[in-house]
Write an enzyme that holds these catalytic residues in place. Structure first.
Site, PDB file in Angstrom:
ATOM      1  N   HIS A 155     -20.157  84.505  30.269  1.00  0.00           N
ATOM      2  CA  HIS A 155     -19.185  85.326  30.998  1.00  0.00           C
ATOM      3  C   HIS A 155     -18.808  84.708  32.338  1.00  0.00           C
ATOM      4  CE1 HIS A 155     -17.436  88.459  33.426  1.00  0.00           C
ATOM      5  NE2 HIS A 155     -18.523  88.570  34.143  1.00  0.00           N
ATOM      6  N   ALA A 157     -20.451  82.088  35.956  1.00  0.00           N
ATOM      7  CA  ALA A 157     -21.390  81.112  36.501  1.00  0.00           C
ATOM      8  C   ALA A 157     -22.836  81.580  36.353  1.00  0.00           C
ATOM      9  CB  ALA A 157     -21.070  80.850  37.976  1.00  0.00           C
ATOM     10  N   GLY A 158     -23.079  82.845  36.565  1.00  0.00           N
ATOM     11  CA  GLY A 158     -24.446  83.353  36.489  1.00  0.00           C
ATOM     12  C   GLY A 158     -25.197  83.141  37.789  1.00  0.00           C
TER      13      GLY A 158
END
Length: 226
Positions: A155, A157-158
């Site tokens: 979804h 970069a995290g």
């Protein structure tokens, strides 16, 4: 071209839904004399009434999130038209994709429930959005339909660290320097969202090059944190 990207869902009502059904699952475990090593492993069997009620509630929340985004986007475009004194619309470039959701899909010859946590669907031809941290690049992508990922991609970069750790580690000055080319909030209340707390989006994209192809690379100009 100017892209408007927003991020919203149904965290409030979804939390209530989750809390309610977790409570039901724990009670069912007791009623059926199923002893688990940890009560947080309680589950609702597929085919039971609670399971169908849960799926119905989750799908309602996902529709709520979609309508919420549509309303927010319409109001954002209206505000931009007013501010720039120029009418414009989104043309045919509208991309809407869930993340943190469940869906019943067919994979490897079986009908299964797929939970995408921090992931979006990337079937062949699916258009998706992979945002970087505030002030960093974001990407409009097209799915490649990789079977081994259950047709999924990341979804965004995290996070590289927790919100608490980011608040401990970085100062307002650090955040201001990291976002010097971006119009955004630069105060203590958004330190947990500083781009310094997130992974390198270029490295993330390189790691999933077999899952999606990049269609557009977006450069951030303005970031509004609610």
């Amino acid at each position: 071209h100017v892209w408007v990207m927003l991020h919203s869902g149904s965290p409030g009502v979804s939390n209530r839904i989750g809390t309610y059904f977790i409570s039901l699952a724990k009670k069912d475990m007791e009623r059926w004399f199923i002893n688990l090593s940890d009560k947080d492993l309680s589950y609702i069997p597929q085919g039971s009434k609670h399971f169908s009620d849960y799926v119905r509630a989750v799908h309602w929340a996902q529709r709520f999130a979609k309508f919420n985004r549509e309303i927010m986007m319409d109001r954002t475009l209206d505000a931009l038209s007013w501010a720039l004194r120029k009418e414009f619309d989104h043309g045919d470039s509208v991309i809407d994709c869930h993340h943190n959701y469940i869906a019943k899909e067919r994979h490897f010859g079986r009908d299964i429930w797929v939970t995408r946590k921090g992931a979006v669907r990337a079937q062949i031809g699916d258009m998706g959005i992979i945002p970087g941290a505030m002030g960093r690049k974001s990407f409009i992508v097209r799915g490649k339909g990789e079977r081994e990922s259950f047709n999924s991609c990341s979804h965004g970069a995290g996070r590289m660290m927790s919100r608490t750790k980011a608040k401990e580690l970085f100062t307002v000055e650090d955040h201001a320097l990291a976002t010097q080319d971006l119009e955004c909030r630069k105060d203590i209340e958004v330190i947990d969202e500083t781009p310094l707390a997130y992974k390198d989006i270029d490295a993330v994209m390189a790691a999933q090059s077999d899952l999606v192809e990049v269609v557009h690379t977006l450069r951030a100009l303005v970031c509004v944190k609610g």
